[in-house]
Design an enzyme around this catalytic site. Structure first.
Site, PDB file in Angstrom:
ATOM      1  N   TYR A 146       0.859  -1.193   0.000  1.00  0.00           N
ATOM      2  CA  TYR A 146       0.000   0.000   0.000  1.00  0.00           C
ATOM      3  C   TYR A 146       0.885   1.229   0.000  1.00  0.00           C
ATOM      4  CZ  TYR A 146      -3.552   3.360   1.584  1.00  0.00           C
ATOM      5  OH  TYR A 146      -4.409   4.428   1.689  1.00  0.00           O
ATOM      6  N   ASP A 241       9.296   2.893  -0.148  1.00  0.00           N
ATOM      7  CA  ASP A 241       8.243   3.561   0.621  1.00  0.00           C
ATOM      8  C   ASP A 241       8.449   3.172   2.085  1.00  0.00           C
ATOM      9  OD1 ASP A 241       6.009   4.357   1.949  1.00  0.00           O
ATOM     10  OD2 ASP A 241       4.570   3.566   0.499  1.00  0.00           O
ATOM     11  N   LYS A 269       4.437   9.215   9.055  1.00  0.00           N
ATOM     12  CA  LYS A 269       4.282   8.690  10.419  1.00  0.00           C
ATOM     13  C   LYS A 269       5.349   9.234  11.377  1.00  0.00           C
ATOM     14  CE  LYS A 269       1.604   4.976   8.575  1.00  0.00           C
ATOM     15  NZ  LYS A 269       0.178   5.129   8.723  1.00  0.00           N
TER      16      LYS A 269
HETATM   17  N1  HOZ Z   1      -4.277   3.259   6.239  1.00  0.00           N
HETATM   18  C1  HOZ Z   1      -3.606   3.496   7.476  1.00  0.00           C
HETATM   19  C2  HOZ Z   1      -3.197   2.194   8.093  1.00  0.00           C
HETATM   20  N2  HOZ Z   1      -2.276   1.450   7.326  1.00  0.00           N
HETATM   21  C3  HOZ Z   1      -4.410   4.404   8.397  1.00  0.00           C
HETATM   22  C4  HOZ Z   1      -5.588   3.819   9.039  1.00  0.00           C
HETATM   23  C5  HOZ Z   1      -6.380   4.825   9.869  1.00  0.00           C
HETATM   24  O1  HOZ Z   1      -5.836   5.816  10.382  1.00  0.00           O
HETATM   25  O2  HOZ Z   1      -7.542   4.612  10.021  1.00  0.00           O
END
Ligand code: HOZ
Length: 421
Positions: A146, A241, A269
């Protein structure tokens, strides 16, 4: 045991009328585990507290930023001080260069750095820079990795798309994803085949050096170095990434951990210390293609925001000053790994302080393996953990994060809870 979630339920009912699914990011809706999401009141150290007064040991850590735990006093103080000086200027500040230098201290690939606001923005912009630099259109990504929700990268992506069983997003024109080639994670021969067909047209290979959005899936020995070799042979940009792994596996992220230097790297992050901040970085000649120096356009009013950079600078300074933190968090994660292994019910993948317990018995090396897991068993386990005051991600496809704030007592308590499952 039954958790009182009355107030969370009320707030969720109200939120559903206001926001799609009641949330601002899909996974947190708890759809995959069939429960009402907890509405959080506050957090401190390794604990998170919901609006019903429940307290949990937190292994979500805001999906990665919380390497120092919640509300670390030095970070809070830096943010408060920055706030008092104004929230946004839309003009350069010295702190942006301080953060860029701290990023460079961990990454030989980061000869130049551009600060942005989210991991999505960082990878989207990095891919654009790689295309501008090479003059090529195609990119190669891996199934189950992702890289945020920009159009061209929403192809067989991980995280919320897997959690909510969305194979590819609606609203993305096919023409946008026609430029995205796919290979299986850890499969070098598929990459070689794609390069023998399209090699001189591939602008970049984008990879999570440790996949962490289909659960944690480590790179097999030789996978990352093979990507390095193949991309170098074809004049293709290798983009790591490191939104999740950056400053987590080591100060220099996965690149340092595995000893493979990419041409470009993205951070999110941890680099923002809990504030919305991310970065894309790369070799000087690639980054010099970015506006205003070069023809690749990318901009942002809140980029390099003074409050976000204050959180990022303080967090990275703390990590740089005390690199022993990486040994400490890895050891704590290892204890959790052993507890999971003792149950005999799961396959555990761990890299440093990132881990996943997969409800399957075979090895998990790619998305096909990760997808074989028993989702019903995961939901039952999630509820058990929650009922025992342990907050883990509400999805089999997300990682478990260990922070420096996790006390030995809380780790031991969590291990007991796991072993009794
Ligand atoms: N997509 C992120 C987790 N891999 C964020 C999820 C979230 O903050 O709800």
């Amino acid at each position: 045991m039954s958790l009182n979630t009355e107030r969370s339920e009320e707030l969720f009912a109200e939120a559903k009328g206001l926001m799609p699914g009641g949330v601002n990011s899909p996974v947190r809706a708890f759809n995959a585990v069939g429960r009402t999401p907890l509405f959080i009141d506050h957090a401190s150290g390794d604990r998170i507290f919901d609006v019903d007064g429940n307290e949990f040991i937190d292994y979500v850590c805001s999906w990665g930023p919380g390497i120092l735990g919640h509300a670390r006093p030095e970070v809070i103080e830096a943010v408060q001080k920055a706030c008092a000086g104004g929230l946004t200027f839309g003009a350069p500040t010295k702190r942006e260069s301080e953060l860029a230098e701290l990023i460079q201290a961990g990454s030989p690939a980061a000869e130049k750095i551009r600060l942005v606001n989210s991991g999505t923005e960082a990878v989207m912009s990095a891919v654009r820079a790689a295309r501008g630099y090479t003059g090529r259109d195609l990119i190669l990504k891996f199934v189950g990795c992702y890289h945020g929700h920009s159009d061209g990268l929403l192809v067989k992506a991980g995280s919320g798309l897997l959690t909510n069983a969305v194979p590819d997003s609606a609203g993305v024109p096919k023409a946008f994803t026609d430029c995205t080639l796919l290979a299986e994670y850890n499969n070098v021969s598929q990459v070689e085949d794609l390069f023998s067909e399209y090699g001189d047209r591939i602008a970049c290979v984008v990879v999570e050096p440790v996949a962490a959005n289909m659960g944690v899936v480590p790179p097999q020995p030789g996978f990352l170095s093979a990507l390095r070799r193949i991309t170098a042979e074809h004049g293709t940009v290798l983009l790591f990434d490191e939104v999740i792994t950056g400053f987590r596996l080591s100060y220099g992220g996965a690149a340092e951990y595995y000893g493979v230097k990419p041409d470009m790297v993205t951070y999110g992050k941890i680099v923002g210390g809990g504030m919305p901040l991310a970065a894309y970085c790369g070799q000087r000649d690639i980054m010099d293609c970015v506006s205003p120096l070069g023809p690749v356009y990318q901009a942002g009013t809140l980029s390099g925001n003074p409050v976000a950079t204050a959180a990022g600078v303080t967090t990275l300074q703390l990590l740089l000053k005390d690199k022993d933190i990486y040994r400490r968090i890895d050891e704590k994660a290892e204890k959790l790994e052993k507890a999971y292994a003792e149950t005999g019910k799961v396959t555990v993948n761990r890299v440093g302080s990132l881990l996943s317990a997969f409800f399957t018995h075979g090895p998990v090396r790619n998305f096909t393996d990760a997808d074989r897991t028993d989702k019903t068993a995961f939901s039952a386990y999630f509820s058990y953990m929650l009922e025992h005051s342990v907050y883990v991600a509400p999805s089999q496809y997300e990682a478990m994060f260990v922070s420096d704030a996790h006390s030995e007592d809380d780790i031991a308590r969590t291990c007991e809870i796991i072993k009794n499952y």
